[in-house]
Scaffold this motif. Structure first.
Motif, PDB file in Angstrom:
ATOM      1  N   LEU A  69       0.832  -1.206   0.000  1.00 29.99           N
ATOM      2  CA  LEU A  69       0.000   0.000   0.000  1.00 29.99           C
ATOM      3  C   LEU A  69       0.865   1.254   0.000  1.00 29.99           C
ATOM      4  CD1 LEU A  69      -2.917  -0.869   2.457  1.00 29.99           C
ATOM      5  CD2 LEU A  69      -2.948  -0.836  -0.038  1.00 29.99           C
ATOM      6  N   PHE A  70       1.921   1.262   0.792  1.00 33.00           N
ATOM      7  CA  PHE A  70       2.798   2.428   0.800  1.00 33.00           C
ATOM      8  C   PHE A  70       3.538   2.558  -0.532  1.00 33.00           C
ATOM      9  CE2 PHE A  70       2.365   2.264   5.496  1.00 33.00           C
ATOM     10  CZ  PHE A  70       1.983   3.576   5.691  1.00 33.00           C
ATOM     11  N   CYS A  71       3.926   1.430  -1.122  1.00 40.61           N
ATOM     12  CA  CYS A  71       4.554   1.462  -2.443  1.00 40.61           C
ATOM     13  C   CYS A  71       3.593   2.086  -3.460  1.00 40.61           C
ATOM     14  CB  CYS A  71       4.945   0.043  -2.857  1.00 40.61           C
ATOM     15  SG  CYS A  71       5.799  -0.085  -4.437  1.00 40.61           S
ATOM     16  N   TYR A  72       2.345   1.696  -3.399  1.00 38.85           N
ATOM     17  CA  TYR A  72       1.319   2.243  -4.296  1.00 38.85           C
ATOM     18  C   TYR A  72       1.149   3.748  -4.070  1.00 38.85           C
ATOM     19  CZ  TYR A  72      -3.424   3.077  -6.090  1.00 38.85           C
ATOM     20  OH  TYR A  72      -4.527   3.590  -6.742  1.00 38.85           O
ATOM     21  N   CYS A  73       1.180   4.177  -2.798  1.00 37.79           N
ATOM     22  CA  CYS A  73       1.018   5.608  -2.517  1.00 37.79           C
ATOM     23  C   CYS A  73       2.215   6.415  -3.019  1.00 37.79           C
ATOM     24  CB  CYS A  73       0.812   5.833  -1.023  1.00 37.79           C
ATOM     25  SG  CYS A  73      -0.854   5.415  -0.477  1.00 37.79           S
ATOM     26  N   GLY A  74       3.422   5.852  -2.921  1.00 36.61           N
ATOM     27  CA  GLY A  74       4.578   6.524  -3.510  1.00 36.61           C
ATOM     28  C   GLY A  74       4.420   6.666  -5.009  1.00 36.61           C
ATOM     29  N   TRP A  75       3.889   5.635  -5.626  1.00 35.59           N
ATOM     30  CA  TRP A  75       3.584   5.652  -7.068  1.00 35.59           C
ATOM     31  C   TRP A  75       2.609   6.790  -7.384  1.00 35.59           C
ATOM     32  CZ3 TRP A  75       4.544   2.710 -11.539  1.00 35.59           C
ATOM     33  CH2 TRP A  75       3.546   2.674 -12.508  1.00 35.59           C
ATOM     34  N   LEU A  76       1.547   6.916  -6.584  1.00 36.72           N
ATOM     35  CA  LEU A  76       0.576   7.994  -6.792  1.00 36.72           C
ATOM     36  C   LEU A  76       1.225   9.366  -6.618  1.00 36.72           C
ATOM     37  CD1 LEU A  76      -2.615   6.770  -4.871  1.00 36.72           C
ATOM     38  CD2 LEU A  76      -2.206   6.718  -7.341  1.00 36.72           C
ATOM     39  N   ALA A  77       2.093   9.500  -5.603  1.00 43.11           N
ATOM     40  CA  ALA A  77       2.720  10.787  -5.323  1.00 43.11           C
ATOM     41  C   ALA A  77       3.548  11.278  -6.502  1.00 43.11           C
ATOM     42  CB  ALA A  77       3.606  10.680  -4.084  1.00 43.11           C
ATOM     43  N   ALA A  78       4.115  10.338  -7.265  1.00 43.92           N
ATOM     44  CA  ALA A  78       4.917  10.711  -8.431  1.00 43.92           C
ATOM     45  C   ALA A  78       4.074  10.846  -9.693  1.00 43.92           C
ATOM     46  CB  ALA A  78       6.018   9.672  -8.650  1.00 43.92           C
ATOM     47  N   GLY A  79       2.757  10.808  -9.545  1.00 45.66           N
ATOM     48  CA  GLY A  79       1.880  10.957 -10.699  1.00 45.66           C
ATOM     49  C   GLY A  79       1.572   9.671 -11.416  1.00 45.66           C
ATOM     50  N   GLY A  80       1.842   8.521 -10.758  1.00 42.08           N
ATOM     51  CA  GLY A  80       1.524   7.238 -11.381  1.00 42.08           C
ATOM     52  C   GLY A  80       0.027   7.045 -11.529  1.00 42.08           C
ATOM     53  N   ASP A  81      -0.341   6.246 -12.485  1.00 38.65           N
ATOM     54  CA  ASP A  81      -1.744   5.970 -12.789  1.00 38.65           C
ATOM     55  C   ASP A  81      -2.412   5.311 -11.579  1.00 38.65           C
ATOM     56  OD1 ASP A  81      -4.194   5.139 -13.752  1.00 38.65           O
ATOM     57  OD2 ASP A  81      -3.406   4.357 -15.639  1.00 38.65           O
ATOM     58  N   PRO A  82      -3.519   5.889 -11.051  1.00 41.69           N
ATOM     59  CA  PRO A  82      -4.204   5.282  -9.900  1.00 41.69           C
ATOM     60  C   PRO A  82      -4.664   3.849 -10.137  1.00 41.69           C
ATOM     61  CG  PRO A  82      -4.965   7.523 -10.205  1.00 41.69           C
ATOM     62  CD  PRO A  82      -4.107   7.201 -11.397  1.00 41.69           C
ATOM     63  N   SER A  83      -4.813   3.461 -11.410  1.00 44.94           N
ATOM     64  CA  SER A  83      -5.208   2.075 -11.678  1.00 44.94           C
ATOM     65  C   SER A  83      -4.094   1.089 -11.352  1.00 44.94           C
ATOM     66  CB  SER A  83      -5.630   1.909 -13.141  1.00 44.94           C
ATOM     67  OG  SER A  83      -4.533   2.119 -14.015  1.00 44.94           O
ATOM     68  N   GLY A  84      -2.879   1.596 -11.134  1.00 39.86           N
ATOM     69  CA  GLY A  84      -1.802   0.771 -10.603  1.00 39.86           C
ATOM     70  C   GLY A  84      -0.887   0.170 -11.635  1.00 39.86           C
ATOM     71  N   GLY A  85      -1.396  -0.746 -12.433  1.00 41.14           N
ATOM     72  CA  GLY A  85      -0.532  -1.422 -13.394  1.00 41.14           C
ATOM     73  C   GLY A  85       0.510  -2.283 -12.701  1.00 41.14           C
ATOM     74  N   PRO A  86       1.781  -2.187 -13.092  1.00 46.31           N
ATOM     75  CA  PRO A  86       2.817  -3.087 -12.565  1.00 46.31           C
ATOM     76  C   PRO A  86       3.180  -2.839 -11.108  1.00 46.31           C
ATOM     77  CG  PRO A  86       3.805  -1.414 -13.967  1.00 46.31           C
ATOM     78  CD  PRO A  86       2.315  -1.282 -14.127  1.00 46.31           C
ATOM     79  N   VAL A  87       2.712  -1.733 -10.519  1.00 49.53           N
ATOM     80  CA  VAL A  87       3.098  -1.443  -9.136  1.00 49.53           C
ATOM     81  C   VAL A  87       2.509  -2.473  -8.169  1.00 49.53           C
ATOM     82  CG1 VAL A  87       1.187   0.120  -8.504  1.00 49.53           C
ATOM     83  CG2 VAL A  87       3.461   0.442  -7.494  1.00 49.53           C
ATOM     84  N   ALA A  88       1.390  -3.105  -8.518  1.00 47.72           N
ATOM     85  CA  ALA A  88       0.826  -4.135  -7.647  1.00 47.72           C
ATOM     86  C   ALA A  88       1.764  -5.334  -7.556  1.00 47.72           C
ATOM     87  CB  ALA A  88      -0.552  -4.571  -8.152  1.00 47.72           C
ATOM     88  N   ARG A  89       2.356  -5.713  -8.686  1.00 42.93           N
ATOM     89  CA  ARG A  89       3.295  -6.846  -8.659  1.00 42.93           C
ATOM     90  C   ARG A  89       4.584  -6.458  -7.934  1.00 42.93           C
ATOM     91  NH1 ARG A  89       3.435 -11.791 -11.271  1.00 42.93           N
ATOM     92  NH2 ARG A  89       5.507 -12.660 -11.685  1.00 42.93           N
ATOM     93  N   ALA A  90       5.005  -5.207  -8.076  1.00 38.96           N
ATOM     94  CA  ALA A  90       6.160  -4.744  -7.304  1.00 38.96           C
ATOM     95  C   ALA A  90       5.841  -4.792  -5.818  1.00 38.96           C
ATOM     96  CB  ALA A  90       6.535  -3.326  -7.738  1.00 38.96           C
ATOM     97  N   GLY A  91       4.632  -4.397  -5.449  1.00 38.69           N
ATOM     98  CA  GLY A  91       4.225  -4.489  -4.051  1.00 38.69           C
ATOM     99  C   GLY A  91       4.197  -5.924  -3.562  1.00 38.69           C
ATOM    100  N   ALA A  92       3.766  -6.851  -4.421  1.00 39.43           N
ATOM    101  CA  ALA A  92       3.772  -8.262  -4.043  1.00 39.43           C
ATOM    102  C   ALA A  92       5.197  -8.755  -3.810  1.00 39.43           C
ATOM    103  CB  ALA A  92       3.087  -9.093  -5.132  1.00 39.43           C
TER     104      ALA A  92
END
Length: 366
Positions: A69-92
């Motif tokens: 979840l924190f990895c995803y929020c860092g992604w959002l902070a940098a303007g990453g797509d809220p739909s996530g994409g590959p960041v979910a697998r990085a979080g896993a």
């Protein structure tokens, strides 16, 4: 001096408004873990591995998924797509690294339960073919160490197959390497590997390295780096993430002594039996009088500590005011994180997500 992120980060690409859906992120992380473990079981290096995959599958079930979840929020902070994409697998992948750390931590602490279930080394000891209990216990410990090592290797494999570009991985690699070194150093300090008369200082350092950094700060920075975040944004992740990570672990220390086992999934005797030098116990010792210190010497770290002895220790902790001091520290760290959030020019969806995580981290009951 606070850093205004609006001045130092590139504006995010225009996109329709969206909200961070933590439930969806957790589901995607769970799905990615399930798919990866299925693949490991279908095409193992040897037929001895699928049963271990089954143990790991059960172990990862029910985790809070805070690091993804924190990895995803860092992604959002940098303007990453809220739909996530590959960041979910990085979080896993971070969750597999977390599993490595927990499995080894339980071995070092000789813990019996984790999340309300037997720890991995206890489960594996029960699978030993033979009636020799010492041999079964030794097998369980050794096999758990190997399974933890597998988690560490598989975390790399998962990240490298997450569909990220080479530039993304290059930006995130220094943060990932720092996180891993910090966890090892923090665990060493947690084992009292460094002799010092200033136990409180060592307890703070262990907390910051072992938990605060790799629970909040570093996952935030990894997510931000994967989405192309600037160095200034990564510094802001530290300004927000360090105090929040400290608050998270301080709360964990309180739950480890005063929590409800049915909720936390862990015995409230473990930390006291192990003599764990948490900030809570270091503050208790510093504030205790001679008679109270005698109780601490007698009971803190006693392998046979029972509920009556634990109650005596809790009375000392409460009487010294250490429990209240830790509660005040949690609130102070949360205010610091909120202050960093107030000073940042984050995308609105990221701001709301970060605010929610402050609430979740410090009010949690497990």
């Amino acid at each position: 001096m606070s850093t205004r992120l609006a001045d130092v980060t590139a504006p995010p690409r225009p996109r329709p408004p969206a909200e961070a859906d933590f439930g969806r992120v957790r589901q995607e992380v769970d799905a990615a873990l399930g798919e990866f473990l299925d693949a490991q079981a279908r095409d193992p290096a040897d037929r001895c591995l699928p049963p271990l995959v089954g143990v790991l599958r059960e172990f990862v079930r029910g985790g809070k998924r805070l690091r993804p979840l924190f990895c995803y929020c860092g992604w959002l902070a940098a303007g990453g797509d809220p739909s996530g994409g590959p960041v979910a697998r990085a979080g896993a992948a971070l969750e597999l690294f977390h599993s490595f750390a927990l499995i080894h931590d339980d071995v070092m602490d000789s813990s019996d339960t984790r999340r309300g279930r037997p720890t991995v080394h206890r489960q594996l000891a029960a699978r030993y073919q033979g009636d020799d209990e010492p041999s079964a216990a030794r097998f369980g410990v050794n096999a758990a160490i190997l399974l933890g090592d597998l988690c560490l290797a598989w975390a790399d494999e998962m990240l490298l197959t997450a569909g990220l570009g080479e530039d993304d991985l290059r930006r995130a690699s220094p943060v990932l390497h720092a996180m891993r070194s910090e966890v090892m150093a923090g665990q060493y300090l947690d084992l009292a590997g460094e002799w010092t008369e200033d136990v409180l200082d060592r307890s703070w350092r262990a907390l910051r390295l072992k938990t605060a950094g790799y629970t909040v700060e570093r996952p935030l920075q990894i997510g931000a780096a994967l989405a192309g975040g600037t160095p200034a944004l990564l510094r802001w992740c530290s300004a927000y993430g360090r105090p929040l990570g400290e608050a998270f672990q301080l709360r964990d220390d309180l739950l480890g002594v005063f929590g409800e086992p049915g909720t936390t999934g862990k015995s409230v005797l473990d930390d006291l039996r192990e003599g764990k030098q948490t900030v809570l116990m270091a503050l208790t010792w510093r504030r205790a009088g001679p008679r109270q210190r005698a109780v601490i010497r007698e009971l803190h770290g006693a392998p046979g500590l029972d509920e009556d002895g634990a109650a005596r220790l809790r009375d000392v902790i409460t009487a010294t005011g250490a429990e209240d001091v830790v509660g005040e520290l949690i609130e102070a760290r949360a205010r610091e994180a909120r202050g960093a959030l107030d000073s940042a020019g984050l995308p609105a969806v990221a701001r709301r997500a970060f605010a929610e995580l402050v609430h979740q981290a410090i009010r949690r009951t497990r």
